[in-house]
Motif scaffolding. Structure first.
Motif: not given
Lengths: 319, 318
Positions: A289-293, B78-82, B133-136
């Motif tokens: 839902s973060d991505i969708v929002i 995200f870069a850190s995780v990658l 980016f947070l979702g990814l």
């Protein structure tokens, strides 16, 4: 054909939202019921209140990123005062709303009177309010001495209708009247479009911006208090998710009605809440839902800006 | 210059407000804590400053342009995780770093495209992409830290020292020098300032405003990747929320530098001053044993006071 494409693009975000809602209605069992509708409405209330404050700030073309911290601070203040005074809901409410107004006043002072950059000033105050919210309990929750009268604010009913729903409708009706029928509405939009021109047209620009920030602080604080009343306790991260969802709601409204309006904000708060509730009922992993929002916000920004470009007949930033 | 000597003194003081604040903090913290001026503690300050400074220098490009970036903290996470994931799949340190940087650059390009080539409000765009980016990040990492058997060459970046100076600090010095050269000694740096002060005039002068903005966002994403590598190497794992504490601090450092500058623009020296001030403050608050939220409070106050100290030099909004 060209006109049809333009129409589709103009309303693409609205159509996408409607398609998603339709999908939920058809596919999710139990989605089309009074209980679900009530859930959706109740879930949309805090976010629609906070987004109303953002509508004022965005209509003068400023940003307020301190709303999340304001909500937390004011909720913590309310619950702290109730706990200390031994259960006085009235004292808590007055204290919480006064703190929220003070937060808005500080933002307004920095941006309107001292001419700080809006984003920098509100980032600074966000940090400040967040630190202040910690001072009451050092990071712990405040939950003692909560009386039924405090829980009533969010959970109570007037007959069969939830009290807070009536309150939201009343607040939005008043805001809508002020936006459309009163002088302040014209002032807000003219300040947002061109502050210099507004100043030369005898609009008290500084005072208008101050009013916008005061209202933004007040509504953010009220949303925080509603959150505290819903759960009967206040915690530091209460206002954390409000910032992104709030801006997403307001931009969705702008993409539908071409400018920030209370009605557009209310409508998109309802849509966003529907999508959220649908995701929960479909049992989708929470970070989706973060991505969708985020995608919806991006889409709303794209559509509202492209619309503006078509309207002005030249590209933004190009001579 | 004012004929009143006293006034002139205070004006000169306000030009050097950054140095004054650093000096005052040094005196204050060394008086209240015996440990403050010891070598291990100074290294601690520098370690913190290396990650913060690299991020802040990257964001400086965007602030000079008059744009805003909200997404850099989530991009750093995200870069850190990658990096950690590439290392876990057995790629060498160099390849992992290059891959993670490439993906950061790709995402930074998306920001730059929307802001530069489509002319959207940068704060709205980066607010949206920051959530993406947070979702990814959570989709890839499932919200859990990524542990990997990291090669020594990789761990050395954040943990080893050369003749007593941590490698991360040497990296920061190199990055600072390069940034100083780019911003203050090349035509690209001048274009940044030109676009930042008036982009329509800049366009008439023949500057490709769109390209300047795109390149600025891409450059910033490279800096973000560098700081992600330093912090991943220092922690020895990829943390999905490593960037979020740096969000406010970085912006505070950059805007502190902007607030103390003479012409109200961001400069490399200003940003570095802001970094040093915040690193000392963070360290001092920790040393005094104060709860971490006091740091948040003081950070907000420092930012407001830095702006207040220079208010006389600001032009009116309308």
């Amino acid at each position: 054909m060209k006109r049809l494409m333009a129409f589709l693009f103009k309303n693409s975000i609205l159509l996408i939202v409607l398609a998603v809602v339709l999908y939920f209605c058809l596919r999710v069992p139990g989605f089309l019921s009074i209980t679900t509708l009530k859930n959706i409405l109740m879930n949309s209330i805090a976010i629609s209140i906070i987004a109303l404050g953002l509508t004022f700030v965005l209509s003068v073309n400023k940003w307020d990123v301190s709303i999340g911290s304001t909500a937390s601070l004011s909720a913590m203040t309310t619950c702290y005062l109730i706990q200390v005074s031994g259960g006085s809901t009235f004292l808590g409410l007055v204290g919480g709303l006064a703190v929220a107004l003070l937060c808005g006043f500080l933002n307004g002072l920095l941006v309107a009177k001292l001419h700080f950059e809006d984003i920098v000033a509100t980032i600074a105050t966000q940090s400040l309010f967040f630190g202040l919210a910690f001072l009451y309990a050092g990071g712990y929750e405040i939950y003692k001495n909560m009386r039924p009268s405090f829980r009533f604010i969010f959970n109570g009913n007037l007959g069969v209708v939830p009290f807070v729903l009536v309150l939201t409708v009343v607040i939005y009706t008043i805001a809508d009247i002020f936006f459309r029928k009163k002088k302040i509405g014209r002032w807000l939009y003219s300040t947002g479009n061109n502050p210099r021109a507004a100043l030369f047209s005898a609009v008290p620009v500084e005072r208008v911006i101050m009013i916008a920030y005061l209202l933004s602080g007040l509504f953010a604080g009220f949303a925080g208090i509603l959150g505290a009343s819903e759960h009967g306790r206040a915690w530091i991260l209460l206002g954390q998710g409000y910032l992104l969802t709030g801006y997403c709601v307001v931009f969705l409204g702008i993409s539908i009605f071409e400018k920030p309006t209370p009605f557009g904000t209310l409508l998109s708060a309802f849509f966003i809440s529907t999508i959220r509730t649908g995701f929960v009922m479909e049992n989708v992993i929470y970070y989706l839902s973060d991505i969708v929002i985020g995608l919806l916000l991006l889409g709303a920004v794209v559509v509202s800006n492209e619309k503006k470009i078509v309207h002005q007949n030249y590209k933004v930033g190009e001579l | 210059m004012s004929s009143n000597g006293n006034n002139g003194f205070f004006r000169r003081l306000s030009y050097n407000i950054g140095l004054v604040i650093i000096a005052l903090m040094f005196v204050f913290f060394s008086l209240v804590s015996d440990f403050f001026l010891s070598i291990p503690n100074v290294l601690n300050i520098l370690h913190h400053g290396a990650i913060l400074g690299t991020l802040a220098l990257g964001v400086t490009y965007i602030i000079i342009l008059g744009e805003m970036d909200i997404s850099f903290a989530n991009l750093m996470s995200f870069a850190s995780v990658l990096v950690a994931i590439f290392l876990r799949y057995g790629y060498s340190s160099l390849v992992s770093i290059v891959f993670a940087t490439a993906i950061s650059v790709l995402l930074g390009t998306a920001n730059g495209f929307f802001v530069g080539y489509r002319g959207y409000s940068s704060i709205a765009v980066t607010l949206a992409t920051s959530n993406l980016f947070l979702g990814l990040n959570y989709t890839v990492s499932k919200g859990r830290p990524i542990y990997a058997a990291m090669p020594d060459t990789f761990l050395a970046i954040g943990q080893n020292s050369i003749i007593g100076v941590p490698i991360s600090v040497i990296l920061l010095i190199i990055v600072s020098v390069v940034t100083y050269f780019i911003i203050h000694a090349t035509s690209y740096g001048q274009k940044l300032y030109a676009v930042g002060s008036d982009q329509d005039s800049a366009r008439v002068m023949g500057i490709n405003v769109r390209l300047v903005k795109l390149v600025a966002f891409i450059t910033a994403s490279i800096y973000v990747a560098i700081s992600a590598v330093i912090s991943t190497s220092r922690l020895g794992s990829g943390q999905p929320i490593v960037g979020s504490p740096y969000f406010l601090e970085t912006l505070a450092a950059v805007f502190f530098g902007k607030a103390i500058s003479r012409q109200n623009v961001s400069t490399v020296i200003g940003t570095l001053t802001g970094t040093v001030v915040l690193s000392i403050l963070f360290n001092g608050v920790t040393l005094l044993g104060l709860p971490s939220y006091i740091y948040q409070l003081v950070l907000g106050l420092v930012l407001i006071f830095a702006m207040l100290a220079t208010i006389k030099r600001r032009t009116k909004m309308v």
